[in-house]
Design a protein around this motif. Structure first.
Motif, PDB file in Angstrom:
ATOM      1  N   PRO A  32       9.390 -49.586   0.442  1.00  0.00           N
ATOM      2  CA  PRO A  32       8.558 -49.646   1.659  1.00  0.00           C
ATOM      3  C   PRO A  32       9.254 -50.386   2.805  1.00  0.00           C
ATOM      4  O   PRO A  32       9.704 -51.525   2.645  1.00  0.00           O
ATOM      5  CB  PRO A  32       7.310 -50.401   1.187  1.00  0.00           C
ATOM      6  CG  PRO A  32       7.275 -50.207  -0.297  1.00  0.00           C
ATOM      7  CD  PRO A  32       8.706 -50.156  -0.727  1.00  0.00           C
ATOM      8  N   ALA A  33       9.335 -49.750   3.957  1.00  0.00           N
ATOM      9  CA  ALA A  33      10.016 -50.344   5.107  1.00  0.00           C
ATOM     10  C   ALA A  33       9.352 -51.633   5.559  1.00  0.00           C
ATOM     11  O   ALA A  33      10.017 -52.542   6.063  1.00  0.00           O
ATOM     12  CB  ALA A  33      10.064 -49.340   6.262  1.00  0.00           C
ATOM     13  N   GLU A  34       8.034 -51.727   5.367  1.00  0.00           N
ATOM     14  CA  GLU A  34       7.323 -52.932   5.793  1.00  0.00           C
ATOM     15  C   GLU A  34       7.616 -54.124   4.885  1.00  0.00           C
ATOM     16  O   GLU A  34       7.235 -55.266   5.196  1.00  0.00           O
ATOM     17  CB  GLU A  34       5.813 -52.667   5.834  1.00  0.00           C
ATOM     18  CG  GLU A  34       5.153 -52.368   4.501  1.00  0.00           C
ATOM     19  CD  GLU A  34       5.181 -50.891   4.128  1.00  0.00           C
ATOM     20  OE1 GLU A  34       4.432 -50.513   3.203  1.00  0.00           O
ATOM     21  OE2 GLU A  34       5.952 -50.127   4.763  1.00  0.00           O
ATOM     22  N   LEU A  35       8.295 -53.877   3.770  1.00  0.00           N
ATOM     23  CA  LEU A  35       8.624 -54.960   2.847  1.00  0.00           C
ATOM     24  C   LEU A  35      10.096 -55.383   2.957  1.00  0.00           C
ATOM     25  O   LEU A  35      10.633 -55.994   2.039  1.00  0.00           O
ATOM     26  CB  LEU A  35       8.321 -54.544   1.397  1.00  0.00           C
ATOM     27  CG  LEU A  35       6.838 -54.413   1.023  1.00  0.00           C
ATOM     28  CD1 LEU A  35       6.691 -54.012  -0.449  1.00  0.00           C
ATOM     29  CD2 LEU A  35       6.105 -55.733   1.288  1.00  0.00           C
ATOM     30  N   MET A  36      10.736 -55.039   4.084  1.00  0.00           N
ATOM     31  CA  MET A  36      12.111 -55.487   4.222  1.00  0.00           C
ATOM     32  C   MET A  36      12.475 -55.763   5.676  1.00  0.00           C
ATOM     33  O   MET A  36      11.910 -55.167   6.594  1.00  0.00           O
ATOM     34  CB  MET A  36      13.088 -54.476   3.616  1.00  0.00           C
ATOM     35  CG  MET A  36      13.060 -53.079   4.185  1.00  0.00           C
ATOM     36  SD  MET A  36      14.252 -52.009   3.306  1.00  0.00           S
ATOM     37  CE  MET A  36      13.944 -50.442   4.130  1.00  0.00           C
TER      38      MET A  36
END
Length: 345
Positions: A32-36
């Motif tokens: 997930p992009a929101e987790l990096m």
């Protein structure tokens, strides 16, 4: 398992040819992009690398661009580690592309295996005919020795892996990247991990699509620098480099030595040993060149036959230069430490 927030760190310098594809592969991950957060640490690029990253940040706000005035990779990694917000770090390289599961598999391997560093294998790619020929050479045992991360199809504990995935607390415990290492910083770090009781785990499903040099001059320069820094790294950190890193040095020394002894003594013994050594080498050279040409096309055969000795001699010569430069290098390091000690005092 619940995926954690992570920091992805990439040292970059003059990567305008590769940066767009690299960023695309990062944001095409199934992580997930929101987790990096994705931290690019730029070593004062002289091309459009930074401008391109700032433009891409409009679409991907996870991108962070930091400055690395010292330019080399270990400085970049330490800058990124110091600035990152996450407890798990994934190191990438802009000169590569990553399959969609690369980051997820790296993080899952780190968190589920008993290890301090998790990594995968290189899948070497080349651009253009010469790049493809070089890539094929680097896929063979004659080209890279017993480099597990290039040749293995099995999982397990190893000496080193390319790039890596770590918990941030590891660097609090054993220290950051050794900033003396212009090259071989991965080898040195993994050696330090093992020396401190840690483990390095290779998951062969984690794959890096790495673009090698695509000119004869480029691959010989790389070999030369690897040979030079192999000697320096081994001197500064004994045990951090494998035997395979010094086989080209032994090959060059034995060739030069046997040639000189043959000329000086006119002895058939030394001439015979030289012929035996080169006969065995050329047999391997022709065999691996043949196997590549049989699969890729016969136009590769004469190029591969030349590539192997060019690569090995450049590597061995680099090692000789490294030995010759050791006194000067060690003196400079001593003076640098003295200046830093004076500043702290």
């Amino acid at each position: 398992m619940q995926l954690p927030f992570i920091s992805v760190i990439l040292p970059v310098r003059n990567e305008e040819k590769f940066i767009a594809a690299c960023v695309d592969s990062i944001f095409s991950q199934d992580y997930p992009a929101e987790l990096m957060e994705v931290i690019f640490v730029d070593g004062r690029s002289e091309d459009r690398t930074v401008a391109m990253l700032r433009e891409m940040r409009k679409e991907h706000p996870q991108i962070v661009v930091l400055d690395n005035p010292n330019r080399t990779v270990p400085y970049a990694m330490n800058i990124g580690i110091e600035a990152c917000k996450a407890d798990v770090i994934v190191r990438l390289d802009a000169h590569a592309e990553y399959p969609p599961d690369y980051i997820r598999l790296s993080v899952e391997t780190l968190l589920t295996k008993d290890c301090d560093n998790a990594g995968g294998v290189f899948v070497t790619r080349g651009k253009g005919f010469m790049g493809e020929a070089i890539a094929e050479m680097l896929k063979t045992p004659l080209g890279v020795g017993n480099a597990t991360y290039r040749l293995t199809q099995e999982d397990g504990y190893v000496d080193t892996v390319p790039f890596g995935c770590w918990r941030k607390e590891l660097f609090d415990r054993i220290g950051g990247f050794d900033e003396r290492m212009t090259r071989n910083q991965d080898n040195e770090l993994n050696h330090r991990i093992r020396k401190n009781g840690g483990k390095v785990y290779l998951n062969h499903k984690i794959r890096v699509l790495y673009y090698c040099r695509d000119t004869m001059r480029g691959i010989m320069k790389m070999a030369y620098m690897n040979g030079k820094w192999g000697v320096i790294t081994m001197t500064l950190v004994p045990g951090s480099m494998g035997v395979r890193h010094f086989v080209p040095l032994a090959f060059v020394l034995s060739t030069v030595g046997l040639v000189l002894l043959t000329l000086l003594t006119h002895s058939w013994l030394f001439g015979g040993l030289l012929a035996l050594e080169w006969g065995a080498y050329l047999l391997l050279d022709f065999f691996y060149s043949y196997t590549i040409a049989k699969e890729k096309g016969w136009k590769f055969f004469p190029v591969e036959v030349i590539l192997y000795p060019a690569f090995h001699f450049a590597y061995g010569y680099g090692s000789l230069v490294g030995i010759a430069n050791l006194p000067k290098f060690l003196k400079a390091e001593k003076e640098k430490k003295a200046r830093e000690g004076g500043k702290k005092a």
